[in-house]
Scaffold this active site. Structure first.
Site, PDB file in Angstrom:
ATOM      1  N   HIS A  21      -4.701  -4.955  -7.793  1.00 54.89           N
ATOM      2  CA  HIS A  21      -3.486  -5.092  -6.985  1.00 54.89           C
ATOM      3  C   HIS A  21      -3.786  -4.584  -5.573  1.00 54.89           C
ATOM      4  CE1 HIS A  21       0.475  -5.266  -5.563  1.00 54.89           C
ATOM      5  NE2 HIS A  21       1.121  -4.561  -6.476  1.00 54.89           N
ATOM      6  N   PHE A  66       7.628  -2.492  -3.858  1.00 54.54           N
ATOM      7  CA  PHE A  66       8.384  -1.268  -3.678  1.00 54.54           C
ATOM      8  C   PHE A  66       9.390  -1.449  -2.547  1.00 54.54           C
ATOM      9  CE2 PHE A  66       5.026   1.932  -5.439  1.00 54.54           C
ATOM     10  CZ  PHE A  66       5.278   1.472  -6.707  1.00 54.54           C
ATOM     11  N   HIS A  91       3.456 -12.033 -10.785  1.00 56.05           N
ATOM     12  CA  HIS A  91       3.095 -10.762 -10.157  1.00 56.05           C
ATOM     13  C   HIS A  91       2.214  -9.965 -11.104  1.00 56.05           C
ATOM     14  CE1 HIS A  91       3.456  -7.488  -7.309  1.00 56.05           C
ATOM     15  NE2 HIS A  91       3.853  -6.675  -8.278  1.00 56.05           N
ATOM     16  N   LYS A 128      -4.173 -10.418 -11.247  1.00 58.85           N
ATOM     17  CA  LYS A 128      -4.412  -8.980 -11.027  1.00 58.85           C
ATOM     18  C   LYS A 128      -5.244  -8.393 -12.153  1.00 58.85           C
ATOM     19  CE  LYS A 128      -0.273  -7.922  -8.252  1.00 58.85           C
ATOM     20  NZ  LYS A 128       0.424  -9.223  -8.286  1.00 58.85           N
ATOM     21  N   CYS A 188       4.601  -4.994  -1.238  1.00 60.65           N
ATOM     22  CA  CYS A 188       3.706  -5.850  -2.013  1.00 60.65           C
ATOM     23  C   CYS A 188       4.098  -7.322  -1.999  1.00 60.65           C
ATOM     24  CB  CYS A 188       3.604  -5.339  -3.442  1.00 60.65           C
ATOM     25  SG  CYS A 188       2.906  -3.670  -3.529  1.00 60.65           S
ATOM     26  N   GLU A 190       9.774  -9.237 -14.766  1.00 60.88           N
ATOM     27  CA  GLU A 190       9.549 -10.624 -14.353  1.00 60.88           C
ATOM     28  C   GLU A 190       9.596 -11.586 -15.528  1.00 60.88           C
ATOM     29  OE1 GLU A 190       5.989 -11.560 -12.339  1.00 60.88           O
ATOM     30  OE2 GLU A 190       4.657 -10.598 -13.772  1.00 60.88           O
TER      31      GLU A 190
END
Length: 422
Positions: A346, A405, A309, A341, A169, A320
């Site tokens: 996403h 990931f 993110h 998002k 990602c 974060e």
């Protein structure tokens, strides 16, 4: 002397906003493009919502042969980079093609085409030994994600370096960071870059169901993506693409190009910890932010906006938030932070580039897009997440981050050339 790199063209295909203008309107109006999944029957799945792009390949200018040959994600890449090239004003035929390169990010490649074709050659999964005679001639292109860079290079007439960056990602940040470095070091003069993913397929939905990463707010799809909200319970799977033209600053100035932003700093780290888990302290993301700021030669206080993110999972939003506090210090409590998002979902490897586009447009318009659906702030998360409505705000320098990931953590600093030179 290090060459300075700027963004002079942007193209976006996103849920609810095909084309850069429509994309920016969606964000600034705080509208959401999440809905009940329509690509296939969502009934068997835990998460039944998605952020789908209303995309007509023929209307976007692709020929029938191109549509047959290319996976949906490849089509997205060609169309979004084509918009970016047109936006840049560059006449590609006037450039030395060997000095023009391509760098495209993608997390999952041609997922839709591979799954569709496997169902055909295996007779819908009933045959262990598949019948290759039913495979189409373009199946190999679906298998190798490098075909995305090939398609973009062919469309643009680029004969310099070509690559696909696949780092989960964070692919959409990392591909642009790599493109920037090729210009800085003199390997190329112009880069066509960005990222693309079209992962909304049964296998992808099933995989995220299995690890409970996606939301189960199925009864309210429009408000299902809720970063930083106390009721959040996972992300909404999306799709899309963003493309950019990068070029050397002085060259862009000489031709009178519109400069959206300078890429002043970039860094990536890996937590070497867990395939899908994150440490709560945000150490690796904080380190990526620190290095990106150092490369930009900027203090944390220079950041005017953080494009987060903000996936809407419990662990990411905590991770974060901690990273921003660790890397930005007290300034983390003063700077606006938001997650797009919440509106466009996403899109895995593509989202980093889509967020770079949002960051550059925020700078261009001095408007910070909101975090939609943030009605019940999580008391653990105490930063300024710009809830519900866009905010007019002087935005000369933006930090955009990604988490993927595998433990990938990336950060990029965008600034105006004038501020970077100060």
């Amino acid at each position: 002397m290090r060459r300075r790199v700027v963004i002079t063209g942007i193209g976006v295909l996103a849920p609810g906003g095909v084309g850069t203008k429509n994309f920016w309107s969606l964000l600034t109006e705080g509208r959401t493009a999440t809905r009940t999944l329509t690509f296939f029957d969502p009934a068997p799945y835990r998460s039944k919502v998605a952020a789908e792009v209303d995309f007509d390949a023929a209307a976007a200018g692709l020929r029938p042969q191109e549509i047959r040959r290319m996976d949906r994600a490849a089509q997205f890449a060609v169309v979004s980079t084509g918009e970016a090239i047109a936006d840049s004003g560059l006449e590609m035929h006037e450039l030395d093609p060997h000095r023009v390169g391509v760098s495209i990010g993608s997390a999952v490649g041609a997922t839709i085409s591979l799954e569709d074709e496997y169902r055909v050659v295996s007779d819908d999964g009933s045959k262990w030994l598949v019948d290759h005679t039913y495979a189409p001639p373009q199946l190999y292109q679906h298998l190798v994600p490098s075909s995305f860079a090939t398609e973009v290079a062919w469309a643009a007439g680029a004969e310099g370096p070509g690559t696909v960056v696949s780092t989960g990602c964070t692919s959409g940040i990392d591909s642009v960071g790599y493109a920037c470095e090729l210009i800085r070091t003199g390997v190329t003069d112009v880069m066509i870059t960005g990222a693309t993913d079209a992962p909304i397929s049964p296998i992808t939905v099933a995989c995220f169901d299995a690890i409970k990463a996606t939301t189960v707010h199925n009864d309210d799809p429009e408000h299902a993506s809720r970063p930083y909200d106390s009721t959040r319970n996972g992300f909404v799977l999306g799709e899309g693409s963003a493309g950019f033209v990068l070029e050397e600053l002085e060259s862009a100035r000489r031709r009178g190009a519109h400069i959206y932003a300078e890429i002043a700093g970039y860094a990536s780290r890996c937590n070497a910890y867990h395939m899908t888990g994150l440490r709560a302290d945000g150490l690796e993301m904080a380190e990526a932010i620190r290095v990106a700021l150092d490369e930009a030669q900027l203090a944390p206080e220079a950041i005017d906006y953080v494009n987060a993110h903000g996936s809407g999972t419990k662990q990411n939003d905590r991770h974060e938030t901690a990273a921003f506090k660790r890397s930005l210090g007290e300034h983390a409590h003063r700077v606006p932070v938001s997650s797009i998002k919440s509106m466009v979902g996403h899109s895995l490897g593509a989202i980093g580039s889509i967020e770079i586009a949002a960051s550059a447009l925020a700078m261009d318009n001095d408007v910070v897009p909101p975090t939609a659906n943030l009605h019940n702030p999580d008391p653990e998360l105490d930063l300024d997440y710009v809830p519900l409505e866009a905010r007019e705000h002087r935005t000369d320098t933006v930090l955009t981050v990604g988490s993927g990931f595998g433990g990938f953590q990336s950060a990029m600093v965008l600034t105006t050339p004038e501020r970077s030179a100060a």
